[in-house]
Design an enzyme around this catalytic site. Structure first.
Site, PDB file in Angstrom:
ATOM      1  CE  LYS A 155      -3.946   1.929   2.568  1.00  0.00           C
ATOM      2  NZ  LYS A 155      -4.781   1.819   3.785  1.00  0.00           N
TER       3      LYS A 155
ATOM      4  CB  SER B  88      -8.178   3.688   2.697  1.00  0.00           C
ATOM      5  OG  SER B  88      -7.320   3.059   3.635  1.00  0.00           O
TER       6      SER B  88
ATOM      7  CB  SER C 159      -8.577   1.022   5.695  1.00  0.00           C
ATOM      8  OG  SER C 159      -9.225   2.269   5.594  1.00  0.00           O
TER       9      SER C 159
END
Lengths: 105, 490
Positions: free
Chosen positions: B78, B158, B182
């Protein structure tokens, strides 16, 4: 708690955020909506409840008070948005400066 | 033999260990998938050159008999984890072009275990969002589509890029971070497994901060066993993060090898049965309870009375911490700088241009609730509610070993379907936020599909630092649900 345009402009100033005038009114509606939704917390009786600031039930660890790094000026200045100034070009880790706009007349 | 990209992380490890494929071959196969599915926009930065170098080095280590736990396994990271020498943006314009000079502890642990980085995945700006639509670099497309409907769906957020990359078989695993859901919510939307560890299990050092008392890195994979392996590689005590737990990392994979849950008490929180949840999700949840029961577990009804207050309390705590954490983006030392007539105007111009709409909104909420005169009414109140939420869980865990709940109130939605009102969007995290507020571990396991054929996840919540029991229950659920679908065309 309902916020008006002026209140939003004041919060934006506190947060150092430039918000265009035409966005202030819609933001006031959105932020007021979020705050109104948050108001439901007032239903809960929290008298004598200790606020919880961390989920880890441990006292923060301490370490010996000594320097653990240094001599990495070039790395620290590598992403300087206005460019960096080094004391010695031949040894950038000897030290340097961030450059910022002039703030004192 | 199955294509290398179809293998689970565990199978890929075995293939590499048996020398049926080299790390270089494995990496090339996955890089090809990145090429094929670039339209999903799952990555902000692809790092094929670095991946090839790391794969070569991995093969060399293996030849010397020095193979690590994740030796030769390609992973996506990420774009919230600082990676030395590779742009790290947090999905924001304000960090566009920022090249960290250091490596986050979690990614350093992964490279020490032999893993190979193929790229940095897309995310909601500063991890603030449940759809991936707040990324400065454009939204991510979910590989899944509704039956007979070609509209693009969001992957959740997210960690949406990380979830999409795993669901589209571009990588066997990826890292995410979870502040209020997330990791778990995008895993549910994309039909994969997402694990949020106990707060303190993985180091936050070098992870771009959103809400420091909640943020926690964790793995996204296609199976529960894979999440155990990846967590094993990520976790560990780190003196550089003062909230990192000084505990040894258990053998997580051992916990899933024999998922015997006979006699395990599975708590079913009655307050999670709310109107906002679709009938299909409730039906799946009931089915999940039956499956656990059939596997020998004992369902127990429990009560978490403050559940409905977790979400509004979160939307005080998280924005308050974000407004403080994001004060560092001032255009002086790193990131974007937009000039102004004086220093204050430079700050305002930089932050006004550098942050997107949702981030500005949360900074303003945070600034307001922390401002003079309002602190007690908002922030202190929220922290008191947080204490009550944590107490609810503590009491529930006196009666059960794990909790079983839905992961998200709906399946994946189309881009734009929920954007008009921020509060509607926030409701996506209603089942994940309570555990986050209490710092507890949670895992989403794909357990079925809705009427449109979209994946739905169920969540298992465990006691603090008892990921092993949680993983064992998750493995049993995975086995019973036998979810084996993949998105069409991937």
């Amino acid at each position: 708690m309902s916020l008006d345009k002026e209140a939003v402009a004041r919060i934006a100033r506190l947060a150092r955020l430039k918000v265009p005038d035409e966005e202030l009114a819609p933001l006031a509606v959105e932020l007021s909506g979020i705050l109104a939704w948050i108001e439901q917390l007032n239903e809960v009786d929290t008298r004598n409840v200790e606020p919880m600031s961390s989920v880890s039930n441990v006292t923060l660890p301490q370490r010996e008070d000594k320097v653990t790094d240094g001599g990495i000026a070039e790395k620290i200045l590598a992403n300087a948005p206005g460019g960096a100034v080094y004391i010695e070009q031949t040894d950038k880790n000897a030290g340097g400066f961030f450059t910022v706009p002039k703030v004192v007349e | 033999m199955a294509a290398l990209t179809d293998l689970t992380l565990a199978a890929l490890k075995a293939t590499l260990d048996k020398k049926e494929a080299s790390a270089v071959e494995v990496t090339e196969a996955h890089l090809k998938k990145l090429d094929e599915h670039r339209a999903l926009n799952a990555f902000i930065t692809e790092t094929p050159d670095r991946a090839r170098d790391m794969a070569k080095a991995s093969d060399a280590r293996r030849a010397k008999g020095q193979a690590g736990l994740l030796e030769g396994v390609p992973l996506a990271i990420k774009d919230l984890f600082c990676t030395e020498g590779v742009q790290t943006t947090a999905g924001s314009h304000i960090l566009e072009g920022f090249v960290p000079q250091y490596e986050s502890t979690v990614t350093a642990n992964l490279w020490n275990a032999g893993a190979v980085m193929v790229g940095k995945t897309n995310l909601d700006e500063f991890a603030m969002g449940s759809s991936n639509m707040t990324s400065h670099f454009g939204g991510v497309e979910n590989p899944w589509k509704r039956k007979g409907d070609n509209r693009k769906l969001v992957p959740g957020g997210s960690s949406g890029g990380s979830a999409a990359a795993v669901a589209a078989y571009m990588v066997p695993g990826s890292t995410g971070t979870d502040t209020g859901g997330s990791i778990r919510q995008p895993a549910s939307f994309c039909g994969i497994v997402g694990l949020k560890p106990t707060y303190g299990r993985c180091s936050r050092w070098g992870v771009v901060a959103f809400a420091s008392s909640l943020d926690q890195p964790g793995p996204l994979t296609r199976t529960v066993e894979d999440s155990a392996f990846l967590l094993q590689g990520m976790a560990g005590h780190d003196p550089k993060d003062s909230t990192s737990a000084p505990l040894a990392v258990p053998d997580f994979a051992a916990a899933v090898r024999n998922p015997d849950i006979k006699g395990l008490k599975v708590g079913i929180p009655k307050e999670y049965r709310v109107d906002a949840v679709s009938a299909e999700i409730v039906a799946l949840w009931d089915k999940g309870v039956e499956m656990m029961k059939a596997a020998g577990a004992v369902p127990v009804e429990v009560s978490l009375p403050h559940t409905k207050y977790a979400l509004p309390a979160y939307y005080i705590v998280a924005p308050a911490e974000c407004s403080s954490n994001l004060a560092r983006y001032d255009g002086v030392r790193f990131g974007l700088r937009v000039p102004g007539k004086d220093l204050i105007e430079m700050y305002q111009n930089t932050r006004g241009a550098g942050f997107g709409k949702e981030v500005r909104r949360r900074i303003m909420i945070g600034t307001y609730v922390l401002s003079a005169g309002y602190y007690d009414a908002y922030y202190k109140k929220a922290q008191q509610i947080r204490a009550l939420i944590a107490r609810d869980f503590k009491q529930a865990f006196e009666k059960c070993d794990v909790l079983l709940t839905p992961t998200a109130p709906t399946a994946a939605f189309a881009a734009g379907e929920k954007m008009d009102d921020p509060v509607t969007m926030y409701l996506n995290d209603m089942f994940t936020i309570p555990a986050s507020m209490a710092g507890l571990p949670g895992i989403s396991v794909p357990a079925g599909v809705d009427k449109d054929g979209l994946p739905l996840g169920l969540q298992i919540i465990g006691r603090a630092f008892d990921e092993e029991t949680m993983l064992r229950a998750a493995a049993a659920l995975e086995k019973a649900a036998a979810f084996n679908l993949r998105p069409a065309g991937y």
